[in-house]
Design an enzyme around this catalytic site. Structure first.
Site, PDB file in Angstrom:
ATOM      1  N   HIS A 192       0.845  -1.193   0.000  1.00 25.40           N
ATOM      2  CA  HIS A 192       0.000   0.000   0.000  1.00 25.40           C
ATOM      3  C   HIS A 192       0.888   1.254   0.000  1.00 25.40           C
ATOM      4  CE1 HIS A 192      -2.445   3.118   2.120  1.00 25.40           C
ATOM      5  NE2 HIS A 192      -3.358   2.678   1.256  1.00 25.40           N
ATOM      6  N   ARG A 194       1.231   3.664   1.867  1.00 19.51           N
ATOM      7  CA  ARG A 194       1.781   4.084   3.162  1.00 19.51           C
ATOM      8  C   ARG A 194       2.923   3.180   3.631  1.00 19.51           C
ATOM      9  NH1 ARG A 194       3.157   5.804   7.212  1.00 19.51           N
ATOM     10  NH2 ARG A 194       1.693   5.873   8.946  1.00 19.51           N
ATOM     11  N   LYS A 195       3.170   2.099   2.880  1.00 24.48           N
ATOM     12  CA  LYS A 195       4.228   1.190   3.310  1.00 24.48           C
ATOM     13  C   LYS A 195       5.568   1.610   2.699  1.00 24.48           C
ATOM     14  CE  LYS A 195       1.033  -1.496   5.229  1.00 24.48           C
ATOM     15  NZ  LYS A 195      -0.098  -0.902   5.921  1.00 24.48           N
ATOM     16  N   VAL A 196       6.644   1.000   3.202  1.00 20.04           N
ATOM     17  CA  VAL A 196       8.000   1.420   2.839  1.00 20.04           C
ATOM     18  C   VAL A 196       8.312   1.142   1.365  1.00 20.04           C
ATOM     19  CG1 VAL A 196      10.428   0.837   3.267  1.00 20.04           C
ATOM     20  CG2 VAL A 196       8.898   1.342   5.187  1.00 20.04           C
ATOM     21  N   LEU A 197       7.744   0.063   0.827  1.00 19.59           N
ATOM     22  CA  LEU A 197       7.865  -0.277  -0.596  1.00 19.59           C
ATOM     23  C   LEU A 197       6.441  -0.300  -1.134  1.00 19.59           C
ATOM     24  CD1 LEU A 197       9.836  -3.394  -1.957  1.00 19.59           C
ATOM     25  CD2 LEU A 197       7.647  -2.675  -2.885  1.00 19.59           C
TER      26      LEU A 197
END
Ligand code: PLP
Length: 403
Positions: A192, A194-197
């Site tokens: 998603h 908002r995630k780091v990847l």
């Protein structure tokens, strides 16, 4: 006077993904091939992701929630079963248990890390327990050695909700390893925004079990015996069959192409996030009203989020509003599923009390550390292209907001 538009433009956001020319070019390249659904880019992304985290198999799916649903189903969770997990997580963790027709059994967290407290596992086990679902909350690895030992001793499969934890690492039996190896039976990631990847939306399931990996691959694509790219590549006419019902949980080749570029950036993204977290830690040293998050000696977080805990007596909503007025976006602490309308009584059980908690609605004395973590935490801005001085500036504003 600054206009509302200018104020909004000047707002320091909570998060911003690292997306550039490489991702744009990758999408264009795939668009022009005419193959946009799951195909060769997904296969390449899976192989590269598996190598990056040290996993034997990686199966790409449409979201982190899809990953959790398939993983739980894959280890045998079904109607009537119980899955021990935390309430203190994004609601998708507990919802994925219910998608399997099973009952989430909530145990409390360690206040120091916000992660599952292994000491709470033993009282939660019943004859109906079918799996343990642990979470690496906000990217911080949970105490996997203790949880995996408990799971093994009780013959229970361990599923890791690693939605936030790509690039995080843990010292495992004395050796530093990547989250995703996996350390239990399966690990589930989210991509998603908002995630780091990120791939916009997306997910990945990693496992060392080839039979489980094969089941997940069928289930993500309508239960089909033969994936479309294999069928297209065959020189003999190949006709697929549908031996069991499945889902459409596929990732597209457009998304996978973005994911491959993101993987190339991962080490630099995590290094930059850790540098910014260290700047926050330094700025918070000696600030009595605000406790920084704690990283155990055996864990290396990717700092997907940086959540601080406010002193008792401070109202997080008021502090967040004052920060917003000062041009700084924040988010409240991680939710507790048992306090949300989606989880009324009867749809979950408290692991600390086999008879369930008959207390007030939305409160459970056995989940006190979870409720406290939610009530007193706020998440601060952290993203790779923020300014080196931003953590100090945010902490200064936070101190004023708490005064
Ligand atoms: C983001 C997240 C999920 C869900 O991932 P999606 O890709 O949004 O479905 C699940 N668990 C945790 C802990 C998360 O942070």
């Amino acid at each position: 006077m600054t206009s509302p538009e200018a104020a909004r433009d000047a707002l320091l956001p909570l998060a911003r993904p690292v997306l550039g020319e490489a991702e744009a070019a990758a999408v264009q390249r795939v668009l022009r091939t005419g193959w946009v659904s799951q195909g060769p880019e997904v296969a390449a992304f899976e192989a590269e992701f598996a190598a990056a985290v040290g996993a034997p198999h990686a199966c790409a799916v449409a979201s982190g929630t899809a990953a959790l649903h398939l993983a739980l189903r894959g280890v045998g969770v079904g109607p009537g079963d119980e899955v021990i997990t935390v309430s203190h997580s994004f609601v998708a963790t507990a919802a994925s248990v219910r998608h399997c027709g099973a009952l989430p059994v909530f145990v409390d967290v360690d206040p120091a890390t916000g992660n599952l407290d292994p000491r709470c596992l033993a009282p939660a086990v019943t004859v109906a327990t079918r799996a343990i679902l642990c979470v690496h909350q906000l990217g911080m690895p949970c105490d996997l050695e203790a949880i995996a030992d408990f799971a093994a001793a009780h013959g229970l499969p361990l599923v890791e909700d690693a939605a936030c934890a790509v690039g995080s690492a843990i010292r495992w039996r004395g050796v530093w390893t990547r989250i995703g190896r996996p350390h239990g039976h399966v690990a589930c990631f989210s991509f998603h925004g908002r995630k780091v990847l990120t791939t916009g939306e997306g997910g990945m399931v990693t496992t060392a079990d080839p039979a489980l990996d094969a089941r997940l691959r069928r289930w993500r694509s309508h239960g089909v015996s033969l994936p479309a790219d294999v069928r297209h590549a065959a020189s003999q006419v190949a006709i697929e069959s549908y031996p069991e019902p499945g889902f459409n949980y596929r990732l597209s080749d457009l998304q996978a192409a973005v994911g491959r570029e993101q993987l190339r950036r991962l080490a630099a993204i995590v290094a930059r996030r850790r540098e910014l977290a260290a700047r926050y830690d330094a700025a918070l040293r000696g600030v009595a009203a605000i406790a920084p998050p704690r990283e155990p000696a055996w864990a290396r977080s990717n700092w997907q989020s940086y959540a601080v805990r406010l002193a008792v007596g401070l109202d997080p909503r008021q502090v967040m509003q004052r920060l917003l007025d000062a041009g700084i976006a924040t988010r409240p602490g991680v939710t507790c599923a048992h306090r949300e309308g989606a989880f009324p009584a009867g749809t979950w059980r408290c692991g600390g009390d086999p008879d369930g908690c008959a207390g007030e609605p939305g409160a459970c004395r056995h989940l006190a550390a979870s409720e406290e973590a939610q009530a007193r935490s706020i998440q601060l801005p952290l993203f790779p292209d923020m300014h080196d001085d931003d953590p100090r500036r945010v902490v200064a504003a936070l101190e004023r907001a708490c005064a």
